[in-house]
Write an enzyme that holds these catalytic residues in place. Structure first.
Site, PDB file in Angstrom:
ATOM      1  N   ARG A   1       0.835  -1.208   0.000  1.00 22.17           N
ATOM      2  CA  ARG A   1       0.000   0.000   0.000  1.00 22.17           C
ATOM      3  C   ARG A   1       0.871   1.259   0.000  1.00 22.17           C
ATOM      4  O   ARG A   1       0.558   2.244  -0.678  1.00 22.17           O
ATOM      5  CB  ARG A   1      -0.929  -0.029   1.224  1.00 22.17           C
ATOM      6  CG  ARG A   1      -1.894   1.148   1.318  1.00 22.17           C
ATOM      7  CD  ARG A   1      -2.922   0.928   2.409  1.00 22.17           C
ATOM      8  NE  ARG A   1      -3.611   2.177   2.714  1.00 22.17           N
ATOM      9  CZ  ARG A   1      -3.623   2.767   3.901  1.00 22.17           C
ATOM     10  NH1 ARG A   1      -2.980   2.217   4.926  1.00 22.17           N
ATOM     11  NH2 ARG A   1      -4.269   3.901   4.084  1.00 22.17           N
TER      12      ARG A   1
ATOM     13  N   HIS B   1       0.655   4.049  -2.909  1.00 19.92           N
ATOM     14  CA  HIS B   1       0.186   5.398  -2.594  1.00 19.92           C
ATOM     15  C   HIS B   1       1.252   6.458  -2.853  1.00 19.92           C
ATOM     16  O   HIS B   1       0.906   7.611  -3.124  1.00 19.92           O
ATOM     17  CB  HIS B   1      -0.317   5.459  -1.148  1.00 19.92           C
ATOM     18  CG  HIS B   1      -1.661   4.857  -0.957  1.00 19.92           C
ATOM     19  ND1 HIS B   1      -2.600   5.359  -0.076  1.00 19.92           N
ATOM     20  CD2 HIS B   1      -2.249   3.782  -1.558  1.00 19.92           C
ATOM     21  CE1 HIS B   1      -3.707   4.615  -0.141  1.00 19.92           C
ATOM     22  NE2 HIS B   1      -3.509   3.648  -1.025  1.00 19.92           N
TER      23      HIS B   1
ATOM     24  N   ASP C   1     -14.461  -2.486  -5.641  1.00 18.14           N
ATOM     25  CA  ASP C   1     -14.309  -3.904  -5.993  1.00 18.14           C
ATOM     26  C   ASP C   1     -15.488  -4.350  -6.851  1.00 18.14           C
ATOM     27  O   ASP C   1     -15.323  -4.984  -7.899  1.00 18.14           O
ATOM     28  CB  ASP C   1     -14.241  -4.776  -4.729  1.00 18.14           C
ATOM     29  CG  ASP C   1     -13.066  -4.437  -3.827  1.00 18.14           C
ATOM     30  OD1 ASP C   1     -11.961  -4.253  -4.356  1.00 18.14           O
ATOM     31  OD2 ASP C   1     -13.261  -4.361  -2.605  1.00 18.14           O
TER      32      ASP C   1
ATOM     33  N   HIS D   1      -5.345  -6.582  -3.906  1.00 18.09           N
ATOM     34  CA  HIS D   1      -6.178  -6.694  -2.711  1.00 18.09           C
ATOM     35  C   HIS D   1      -6.307  -8.138  -2.246  1.00 18.09           C
ATOM     36  O   HIS D   1      -6.974  -8.402  -1.241  1.00 18.09           O
ATOM     37  CB  HIS D   1      -7.574  -6.108  -2.970  1.00 18.09           C
ATOM     38  CG  HIS D   1      -7.602  -4.622  -2.919  1.00 18.09           C
ATOM     39  ND1 HIS D   1      -8.405  -3.863  -3.735  1.00 18.09           N
ATOM     40  CD2 HIS D   1      -6.906  -3.734  -2.156  1.00 18.09           C
ATOM     41  CE1 HIS D   1      -8.211  -2.576  -3.460  1.00 18.09           C
ATOM     42  NE2 HIS D   1      -7.306  -2.479  -2.525  1.00 18.09           N
TER      43      HIS D   1
ATOM     44  N   TRP E   1     -10.070  -9.363   1.960  1.00 18.32           N
ATOM     45  CA  TRP E   1     -10.734  -9.586   0.678  1.00 18.32           C
ATOM     46  C   TRP E   1     -10.757 -11.073   0.320  1.00 18.32           C
ATOM     47  O   TRP E   1     -11.595 -11.513  -0.442  1.00 18.32           O
ATOM     48  CB  TRP E   1     -10.013  -8.824  -0.428  1.00 18.32           C
ATOM     49  CG  TRP E   1     -10.297  -7.358  -0.479  1.00 18.32           C
ATOM     50  CD1 TRP E   1     -11.254  -6.720  -1.213  1.00 18.32           C
ATOM     51  CD2 TRP E   1      -9.614  -6.319   0.242  1.00 18.32           C
ATOM     52  NE1 TRP E   1     -11.223  -5.360  -1.001  1.00 18.32           N
ATOM     53  CE2 TRP E   1     -10.218  -5.083  -0.114  1.00 18.32           C
ATOM     54  CE3 TRP E   1      -8.548  -6.301   1.141  1.00 18.32           C
ATOM     55  CZ2 TRP E   1      -9.791  -3.860   0.397  1.00 18.32           C
ATOM     56  CZ3 TRP E   1      -8.120  -5.089   1.663  1.00 18.32           C
ATOM     57  CH2 TRP E   1      -8.743  -3.882   1.291  1.00 18.32           C
TER      58      TRP E   1
END
Length: 288
Positions: free
Chosen positions: A38, A42, A208, A162, A179
């Site tokens: 992540r 990002h 999603d 994910h 997930w």
């Protein structure tokens, strides 16, 4: 303000490999692959192809940026990376964060992603609002990713990341659910779960669900659900693309991998040493 680009010579490449080893140990021991991935996303995902601003330049380490709502919790990953940075100060933050993302995928069983170093650091953070909003739908996803210069295939392939991790209420406001059933294993189960619809105990955010509701996105969801190798190939390509947005790799690395150059360098040293030894014996023979 941007720092100068690092000098990517053989010593820098060796330092990158040492950094890679330390990241493998850290991520494996701390089981922090999801948040490291992540962090890499990002830092890179703020890129604007038109203005040539944002992107993988290490600016997420600035308090101004890691305090953005979409980056809640990422100070944890930044601090973990600092443990590695302290051992390898020559490596830029921009390279460190992107390498952490690459290693996070690899140590959890995902594809090998080619990593090219040489990114320069920036102290300038983009305005808040450039990252995807998980409460939105297909048009929002396209707006964000097209701004970066990415495609529908990139959107779906990268969403497959994910397969790692889970939501944290204090960071995202969503229920604490993963997930997939194994949130520390990188595979194609994210797409299999998408096609099943809502499942107790598993998370499906509006972004999603957008992947199965939009016909163009759904094509790739169905492809990746039945063909993990296709997913791995496309994911590795899309991840590399994301990690290099706005970055021009050093010219001598464009057609060579760092590992190949290091091997080539080692061969060159060995050849030079052989020449010196042969010259010595030649001189010794003449003197006799």
């Amino acid at each position: 303000m941007e720092a100068a680009a690092p000098v990517v010579d053989c010593e820098y490449l060796k330092e990158i490999e040492r950094t890679r080893r330390d990241l493998r140990a850290l991520i494996s021991n701390k089981k922090c692959a999801p948040i490291m991935l992540r962090l890499a996303w990002h830092d890179a995902g703020t890129y604007d192809a038109k203005t040539k601003t944002g992107g993988p330049n290490g600016s997420i380490r600035n308090e101004e940026e890691y305090s953005h709502g979409a980056n809640n919790g990422l100070k944890i990953a930044i601090d973990l990376c600092e443990e590695v940075k302290s051992k390898h100060p020559r490596v830029t933050y921009a390279d460190l964060y992107q390498l952490a993302g690459v290693v996070a995928v690899e140590v959890t069983g995902g594809p090998t992603i080619k990593f090219v170093p040489g990114r320069k650091d920036s102290n300038v953070s983009p305005n808040e609002g450039r990252l995807p909003d998980a409460k939105q739908g297909p048009s929002h996803l396209r707006e964000v990713f097209y701004r970066m210069g990415l495609s529908d295939k990139d959107i779906v392939a990268l969403s497959g990341g994910h397969t790692l991790g889970k939501a944290h209420p204090e960071r995202s406001g969503f229920d604490e659910k993963p997930w997939t059933n194994d949130p520390l294993k990188f595979d194609n189960s994210y797409f299999l779960e998408l096609l099943k619809g809502d499942t107790d105990g598993l998370l499906k955010l509006p972004t999603d669900k957008a992947l199965v509701e939009d016909p163009k996105f759904r094509y790739y969801v169905e492809l990746y659900a039945k063909d993990e190798e296709a997913f791995f190939n496309d994911y590795a390509e899309s991840h590399k693309k994301l990690s290099e947005l706005g970055f021009t790799p050093p010219s001598f690395l464009k057609s060579n991998t760092p590992a190949a150059l290091l091997a080539h360098s080692a061969i060159g040293v060995a050849v030079a040493a052989t020449v010196v030894i042969l010259s010595y014996f030649y001189e010794a023979t003449i003197r006799k």
